[in-house]
Write a protein that holds these residues in place. Structure first.
Motif, PDB file in Angstrom:
ATOM      1  N   GLU A 142       0.853  -1.196   0.000  1.00  0.00           N
ATOM      2  CA  GLU A 142       0.000   0.000   0.000  1.00  0.00           C
ATOM      3  C   GLU A 142       0.885   1.241   0.000  1.00  0.00           C
ATOM      4  N   HIS A 143       0.293   2.362  -0.397  1.00  0.00           N
ATOM      5  CA  HIS A 143       1.107   3.559  -0.626  1.00  0.00           C
ATOM      6  C   HIS A 143       1.813   4.054   0.632  1.00  0.00           C
ATOM      7  N   TRP A 144       1.193   3.884   1.781  1.00  0.00           N
ATOM      8  CA  TRP A 144       1.827   4.402   2.998  1.00  0.00           C
ATOM      9  C   TRP A 144       3.085   3.608   3.360  1.00  0.00           C
ATOM     10  N   GLU A 145       3.114   2.321   2.990  1.00  0.00           N
ATOM     11  CA  GLU A 145       4.328   1.525   3.189  1.00  0.00           C
ATOM     12  C   GLU A 145       5.429   1.997   2.243  1.00  0.00           C
ATOM     13  N   LEU A 146       5.047   2.215   0.992  1.00  0.00           N
ATOM     14  CA  LEU A 146       5.999   2.694  -0.006  1.00  0.00           C
ATOM     15  C   LEU A 146       6.513   4.088   0.338  1.00  0.00           C
ATOM     16  N   ALA A 147       5.621   4.931   0.870  1.00  0.00           N
ATOM     17  CA  ALA A 147       5.997   6.296   1.227  1.00  0.00           C
ATOM     18  C   ALA A 147       7.047   6.306   2.324  1.00  0.00           C
ATOM     19  N   GLU A 148       6.874   5.432   3.297  1.00  0.00           N
ATOM     20  CA  GLU A 148       7.842   5.365   4.395  1.00  0.00           C
ATOM     21  C   GLU A 148       9.198   4.869   3.904  1.00  0.00           C
ATOM     22  N   GLN A 149       9.175   3.873   2.990  1.00  0.00           N
ATOM     23  CA  GLN A 149      10.421   3.320   2.466  1.00  0.00           C
ATOM     24  C   GLN A 149      11.166   4.349   1.624  1.00  0.00           C
ATOM     25  N   ASN A 150      10.426   5.083   0.768  1.00  0.00           N
ATOM     26  CA  ASN A 150      11.041   6.053  -0.137  1.00  0.00           C
ATOM     27  C   ASN A 150      11.184   7.442   0.460  1.00  0.00           C
ATOM     28  N   LYS A 151      10.662   7.598   1.680  1.00  0.00           N
ATOM     29  CA  LYS A 151      10.715   8.890   2.394  1.00  0.00           C
ATOM     30  C   LYS A 151      10.067  10.016   1.587  1.00  0.00           C
ATOM     31  N   TRP A 152       8.938   9.696   0.940  1.00  0.00           N
ATOM     32  CA  TRP A 152       8.211  10.691   0.162  1.00  0.00           C
ATOM     33  C   TRP A 152       7.184  11.453   1.005  1.00  0.00           C
ATOM     34  N   ILE A 153       6.628  10.777   1.992  1.00  0.00           N
ATOM     35  CA  ILE A 153       5.570  11.391   2.796  1.00  0.00           C
ATOM     36  C   ILE A 153       5.912  11.226   4.269  1.00  0.00           C
ATOM     37  N   ASP A 154       5.872  12.330   4.997  1.00  0.00           N
ATOM     38  CA  ASP A 154       6.144  12.320   6.441  1.00  0.00           C
ATOM     39  C   ASP A 154       4.812  12.512   7.164  1.00  0.00           C
ATOM     40  N   GLU A 156       4.128  11.749  10.420  1.00  0.00           N
ATOM     41  CA  GLU A 156       4.307  12.250  11.786  1.00  0.00           C
ATOM     42  C   GLU A 156       4.488  13.768  11.807  1.00  0.00           C
ATOM     43  N   ALA A 157       5.166  14.288  10.792  1.00  0.00           N
ATOM     44  CA  ALA A 157       5.380  15.743  10.729  1.00  0.00           C
ATOM     45  C   ALA A 157       4.066  16.488  10.564  1.00  0.00           C
ATOM     46  N   GLY A 158       3.135  15.909   9.782  1.00  0.00           N
ATOM     47  CA  GLY A 158       1.826  16.541   9.609  1.00  0.00           C
ATOM     48  C   GLY A 158       1.074  16.650  10.915  1.00  0.00           C
ATOM     49  N   VAL A 159       1.153  15.599  11.733  1.00  0.00           N
ATOM     50  CA  VAL A 159       0.492  15.609  13.045  1.00  0.00           C
ATOM     51  C   VAL A 159       1.181  16.616  13.964  1.00  0.00           C
ATOM     52  N   LYS A 160       2.511  16.654  13.891  1.00  0.00           N
ATOM     53  CA  LYS A 160       3.287  17.582  14.723  1.00  0.00           C
ATOM     54  C   LYS A 160       2.941  19.035  14.410  1.00  0.00           C
ATOM     55  N   LEU A 161       2.796  19.333  13.125  1.00  0.00           N
ATOM     56  CA  LEU A 161       2.535  20.711  12.712  1.00  0.00           C
ATOM     57  C   LEU A 161       1.069  21.113  12.857  1.00  0.00           C
ATOM     58  N   SER A 164      -3.956  15.098  13.237  1.00  0.00           N
ATOM     59  CA  SER A 164      -4.080  13.918  12.399  1.00  0.00           C
ATOM     60  C   SER A 164      -4.752  14.285  11.081  1.00  0.00           C
ATOM     61  N   ARG A 165      -4.443  13.500  10.043  1.00  0.00           N
ATOM     62  CA  ARG A 165      -4.948  13.692   8.681  1.00  0.00           C
ATOM     63  C   ARG A 165      -4.350  14.924   7.990  1.00  0.00           C
ATOM     64  N   PHE A 166      -3.181  15.309   8.457  1.00  0.00           N
ATOM     65  CA  PHE A 166      -2.330  16.234   7.726  1.00  0.00           C
ATOM     66  C   PHE A 166      -0.999  15.512   7.515  1.00  0.00           C
ATOM     67  N   SER A 167      -0.309  15.840   6.437  1.00  0.00           N
ATOM     68  CA  SER A 167       0.971  15.190   6.171  1.00  0.00           C
ATOM     69  C   SER A 167       1.899  16.162   5.454  1.00  0.00           C
ATOM     70  N   VAL A 168       3.154  15.776   5.346  1.00  0.00           N
ATOM     71  CA  VAL A 168       4.163  16.607   4.685  1.00  0.00           C
ATOM     72  C   VAL A 168       4.803  15.787   3.570  1.00  0.00           C
ATOM     73  N   LEU A 169       4.788  16.307   2.354  1.00  0.00           N
ATOM     74  CA  LEU A 169       5.494  15.681   1.238  1.00  0.00           C
ATOM     75  C   LEU A 169       6.921  16.205   1.216  1.00  0.00           C
ATOM     76  N   ARG A 170       7.884  15.300   1.000  1.00  0.00           N
ATOM     77  CA  ARG A 170       9.279  15.714   1.024  1.00  0.00           C
ATOM     78  C   ARG A 170      10.043  15.146  -0.167  1.00  0.00           C
ATOM     79  N   GLY A 171      11.091  15.837  -0.545  1.00  0.00           N
ATOM     80  CA  GLY A 171      11.994  15.344  -1.567  1.00  0.00           C
ATOM     81  C   GLY A 171      11.292  15.034  -2.880  1.00  0.00           C
TER      82      GLY A 171
END
Length: 429
Positions: A142-154, A156-161, A164-171
Motif C-alpha cells: 500500500e502507498h503508505w508503506e511505499l511512502a515510508e520506504q522512499n521517504k516521500w511522505i512524512d 508524523e510531521a503533519g500531526v506535529k505541525l 491527524s490527517r495532515f501530512s508533509v510531502l518531502r523530496g
C-alpha cells in the motif's frame, strides 16, 4: 435550488423524483404551502402599497387645491393608518421570504432520468473499464508503506505541525506532486480549459451559490478571525474552500453572460480543505482522506442545450488524463443514494489501487443543471429573455490520490517506484 414554479405546477413529479433522495412528501408539501402563502402575502402587500401610493397622490392634490382642513386631516389619518399596515405587512413578507429561502436551501437537486435508483455506493452502476490492471509477481504494498520506504511522505510531521490527517510531502514525493499539478493543468489547457488561479478562501455567499451552505456547514473550515475585517466584506463569514469549483463557478455570480461566450471552460489547481465529518475510522493511514489535499478542478458554464455534451467531454478529459498516466480505472454512474447534494447527474472515475486490491474514487464529474445557477444567479440572454445557465464540475484530478495510484501501480518488488513517461520531462531539473 429547485425550480419553485415546477414545484407548484408539477408537485407529483418533484415529490416522486426527490423521494429517491429520501426527501419526504410532507416536507415538499410544507414547502409548497409556504410558497403559496408567501405569494398571497406578497400580492396583498403590493395591493396595499398601491393603495397607499394612490392615497398619497390624492393627499398631495388636496394640498395643492388648499382643501378644507377637516378633509385634509381625515385623508391624512387614513394615509398614516395605511402606512402602518403596509410597514407591518412588509415586515411579515420579509420574514416569510427568509423562512422560505431557508427551506429551499435545504432541498437537494432533482435527479436525471439516467441516474439509477439505489440506496448507497453499492448500487452504483459500472459503465466501463479502461486499461487492464497490472499483474505483479509479488504482493504489492500500500502507498503508505511505499511512502515510508522512499521517504516521500512524512505522516508524523503533519500531526506535529497540525493534527491527524495532515501530512508533509518531502523530496521526490513533493517534486512528483508538483509535476502532477503542472501536467494536469497543461493537459486540461490543451483540451480547451482556461487556466485560472483563484483564492482558497471564499465568503458565505459563494458557498451558498454552489450548495456547500447551509447543508454542509459542519464539514467546512470557518475562519472566525477574518470575519468583517474589511469594509467590503461586512456581514460575510469566510471559509477555506473544499474545492475550487466554489470559486470558479462563483466568478459568474450575479452575472448575465453573453450566450455567444458559452460554454465557458475553466481549470484550476488549489489546496482544498475538508473536516471530513462522519468519516472517522476510514482511511486513517496514508493520504487517501486528508483534511488538506491538492486538487485540479474542471468547471464549465453552459447553455441549457450544451450541458449533457459538456459532461461527457469532461468525463472523457479525466479518463484520457488517467490513461496518459497509464493508470487503470473505471467509470461508474452514481445512484440516487450516493449522488451529491447539488448534482443532477454524476459519473465517478475510480482508479485501481493494487495495494488495496480495489478501485477508489479519483474524480467525480457532475452536471448540476440549473440548480447552482439559480442559487448564484448565473444567467444568459436567449431571445431577449434571461435564462439560467447550467453548471458542471469535475476533478481532474485529485492530486494526492493520483500520487497514491502511481506509487502503487508503478512499484517494484524492492519497493522502488517507476515514473509514468508523460511526467518524466517535468522532473528533469
Amino acid at each position: 435550488m429547485i425550480d419553485v414554479k415546477l414545484l407548484l405546477h408539477d408537485f407529483e413529479y418533484v415529490a416522486q423524483n426527490l423521494a429517491h433522495r429520501n426527501i419526504e412528501a410532507h416536507t415538499l408539501d410544507n414547502l409548497r404551502k409556504s410558497v403559496s402563502t408567501f405569494k398571497q402575502q406578497k400580492t396583498a402587500t403590493e395591493s396595499m402599497q398601491a393603495e397607499q401610493n394612490k392615497l398619497s397622490r390624492e393627499y398631495g392634490e388636496l394640498m395643492r387645491q388648499k382643501a378644507d382642513s377637516s378633509i385634509l386631516q381625515n385623508h391624512k389619518q387614513k394615509l398614516d393608518s395605511l402606512k402602518k399596515e403596509v410597514q407591518d405587512a412588509v415586515a411579515q413578507v420579509n420574514c416569510a421570504e427568509k423562512a422560505l429561502q431557508e427551506m429551499l436551501l435545504q432541498i437537494p437537486n432533482l435527479l436525471s432520468t439516467t441516474t439509477p435508483i439505489g440506496k448507497d455506493e453499492h448500487d452504483n452502476v459500472e459503465i466501463k473499464r479502461v486499461l487492464q490492471p497490472k499483474t505483479f509477481d509479488f504482493t504489492p504494498k500500500e502507498h503508505w508503506e511505499l511512502a515510508e520506504q522512499n521517504k516521500w511522505i512524512d505522516f508524523e510531521a503533519g500531526v506535529k505541525l497540525a493534527k491527524s490527517r495532515f501530512s508533509v510531502l518531502r523530496g521526490f514525493g513533493a517534486r512528483l506532486n508538483q509535476a502532477l499539478i503542472s501536467y494536469m493543468l497543461d493537459f486540461n489547457h490543451k483540451n480547451g480549459f482556461e487556466i485560472c488561479s483563484v483564492p482558497a478562501i471564499v465568503n458565505d455567499r459563494a458557498m451558498l451559490g454552489t450548495g456547500q451552505l447551509p447543508k454542509f456547514a459542519d464539514d467546512m473550515f470557518r475562519l472566525e478571525n477574518m470575519i468583517d475585517d474589511e469594509d467590503s466584506n461586512k456581514g460575510h463569514t469566510l471559509y477555506l474552500i473544499s474545492t475550487s469549483e466554489i470559486a470558479l463557478t462563483n466568478l459568474y455570480q450575479d452575472m448575465i453572460v453573453n450566450a455567444q461566450e458559452l460554454p465557458i471552460m475553466m481549470t484550476a489547481y488549489t489546496p482544498c480543505f475538508r473536516k471530513e465529518a462522519g468519516s472517522a475510522g476510514r482511511d486513517t493511514r496514508g493520504i487517501i482522506r486528508q483534511h488538506q489535499f491538492d486538487k485540479v478542478e474542471l468547471v464549465a458554464i453552459t447553455r441549457a442545450d450544451q450541458s449533457e455534451a459538456m459532461q461527457q467531454k469532461m468525463i472523457d478529459n479525466a479518463s484520457k488524463l488517467l490513461e496518459s498516466l497509464e493508470l487503470p480505472h473505471r467509470l461508474v454512474q452514481l445512484c440516487s443514494g450516493d449522488i451529491g447534494f447539488s448534482a443532477y447527474n454524476t459519473v465517478d472515475l475510480e482508479v485501481w489501487l493494487p495495494g488495496q486490491q480495489c478501485y477508489r474514487e479519483i474524480s467525480s464529474v457532475s452536471n448540476c443543471w440549473d440548480f447552482q445557477a439559480r442559487r448564484a444567479k448565473i444567467r444568459y440572454k436567449h431571445e431577449g429573455k434571461n435564462i439560467l445557465a447550467h453548471t458542471l464540475n469535475g476533478s481532474s484530478l485529485a492530486v494526492g490520490r493520483t500520487l497514491v495510484a502511481i506509487m502503487e501501480n508503478f512499484q517494484n518488488a524492492d519497493g522502488s517506484i517507476n515514473i509514468p513517461k508523460v511526467l518524466q520531462k517535468y522532473l528533469e531539473h
